[in-house]
Write a protein that holds these residues in place. Structure first.
Motif, mmCIF file in Angstrom:
data_model
loop_
_atom_site.group_PDB
_atom_site.id
_atom_site.type_symbol
_atom_site.label_atom_id
_atom_site.label_comp_id
_atom_site.label_asym_id
_atom_site.label_seq_id
_atom_site.Cartn_x
_atom_site.Cartn_y
_atom_site.Cartn_z
ATOM 1 N N ARG A 48 4.569 2.152 1.960
ATOM 2 C CA ARG A 48 5.732 2.743 1.285
ATOM 3 C C ARG A 48 6.174 4.043 1.960
ATOM 4 N NH1 ARG A 48 2.933 0.655 -3.021
ATOM 5 N NH2 ARG A 48 1.855 2.593 -3.481
ATOM 6 N N LEU A 49 5.216 4.867 2.356
ATOM 7 C CA LEU A 49 5.551 6.110 3.050
ATOM 8 C C LEU A 49 6.194 5.817 4.399
ATOM 9 C CD1 LEU A 49 2.347 8.210 2.283
ATOM 10 C CD2 LEU A 49 4.627 8.546 1.317
ATOM 11 N N ALA A 50 5.655 4.855 5.127
ATOM 12 C CA ALA A 50 6.224 4.483 6.426
ATOM 13 C C ALA A 50 7.650 3.958 6.260
ATOM 14 C CB ALA A 50 5.336 3.445 7.108
ATOM 15 N N GLU A 51 7.865 3.169 5.230
ATOM 16 C CA GLU A 51 9.215 2.661 4.947
ATOM 17 C C GLU A 51 10.177 3.822 4.698
ATOM 18 O OE1 GLU A 51 10.774 -0.389 4.344
ATOM 19 O OE2 GLU A 51 9.098 -1.668 4.908
ATOM 20 N N ALA A 52 9.739 4.801 3.946
ATOM 21 C CA ALA A 52 10.612 5.913 3.564
ATOM 22 C C ALA A 52 10.833 6.910 4.704
ATOM 23 C CB ALA A 52 10.021 6.634 2.353
ATOM 24 N N TRP A 53 9.794 7.215 5.459
ATOM 25 C CA TRP A 53 9.869 8.306 6.422
ATOM 26 C C TRP A 53 9.996 7.879 7.875
ATOM 27 C CZ3 TRP A 53 5.038 11.178 4.191
ATOM 28 C CH2 TRP A 53 5.387 11.775 2.972
ATOM 29 N N CYS A 54 9.479 6.716 8.230
ATOM 30 C CA CYS A 54 9.329 6.368 9.644
ATOM 31 C C CYS A 54 10.261 5.266 10.125
ATOM 32 C CB CYS A 54 7.881 5.941 9.913
ATOM 33 S SG CYS A 54 6.637 7.099 9.292
ATOM 34 N N ASP A 65 -3.058 8.000 4.012
ATOM 35 C CA ASP A 65 -2.429 6.722 3.670
ATOM 36 C C ASP A 65 -1.660 6.146 4.860
ATOM 37 O OD1 ASP A 65 -3.438 6.876 1.093
ATOM 38 O OD2 ASP A 65 -1.564 7.634 0.227
ATOM 39 N N LEU A 66 -0.897 6.993 5.561
ATOM 40 C CA LEU A 66 -0.161 6.522 6.736
ATOM 41 C C LEU A 66 -1.110 6.043 7.830
ATOM 42 C CD1 LEU A 66 2.735 9.101 7.082
ATOM 43 C CD2 LEU A 66 2.973 6.627 6.838
ATOM 44 N N VAL A 67 -2.165 6.806 8.065
ATOM 45 C CA VAL A 67 -3.148 6.437 9.088
ATOM 46 C C VAL A 67 -3.796 5.097 8.754
ATOM 47 C CG1 VAL A 67 -5.422 7.054 10.039
ATOM 48 C CG2 VAL A 67 -3.589 8.775 9.901
ATOM 49 N N GLN A 68 -4.190 4.913 7.504
ATOM 50 C CA GLN A 68 -4.819 3.653 7.118
ATOM 51 C C GLN A 68 -3.853 2.485 7.274
ATOM 52 O OE1 GLN A 68 -8.080 3.349 6.785
ATOM 53 N NE2 GLN A 68 -8.030 5.525 7.271
ATOM 54 N N SER A 85 0.837 -1.189 0.000
ATOM 55 C CA SER A 85 0.000 0.000 0.000
ATOM 56 C C SER A 85 0.882 1.253 0.000
ATOM 57 C CB SER A 85 -0.926 -0.006 1.210
ATOM 58 O OG SER A 85 -0.221 0.333 2.379
ATOM 59 N N ASN A 86 0.303 2.343 -0.386
ATOM 60 C CA ASN A 86 1.033 3.606 -0.389
ATOM 61 C C ASN A 86 1.441 3.996 1.026
ATOM 62 O OD1 ASN A 86 2.181 5.755 -1.847
ATOM 63 N ND2 ASN A 86 0.506 7.089 -1.195
ATOM 64 N N GLY A 87 0.579 3.738 2.005
ATOM 65 C CA GLY A 87 0.913 4.046 3.398
ATOM 66 C C GLY A 87 2.122 3.264 3.875
#
Length: 79
Positions: free
Chosen positions: A5-11, A68-71, A1-3
């Motif tokens: 991918r964002l978590a992987e990149a930012w968190c 996306d991150l929340v989901q 999911s996009n969320g």
């Protein structure tokens, strides 16, 4: 999911995206632990992501990215 991918990149530098074993040390709570807190809701996560925190980088994220991150985080909740 996009969320995810964002978590992987930012968190991922601070948060584990999977559950940690009891007693393991991490600089920040893992996302499974966050998802399973009784206080965690869609609204609480959105407010948290849009607020400044001393212990976190101030990310500038769009409302869609926040959604996306929340989901993604809420998808880790265990019933």
């Amino acid at each position: 999911s996009n969320g995810h991918r964002l978590a992987e990149a930012w968190c991922r530098n601070c948060h584990l995206l999977e559950a940690t074993s009891p007693g393991s040390l991490s600089r920040a709570p893992d996302f499974v632990r966050i998802a399973n807190r009784t206080s965690t809701t869609e609204l609480s996560l959105k407010v948290f992501l849009r607020s400044n925190h001393r212990s976190m980088p101030n990310l500038i994220i769009s409302p869609d990215q926040a959604n996306d991150l929340v989901q993604f985080i809420l998808s880790l909740k265990r019933d």
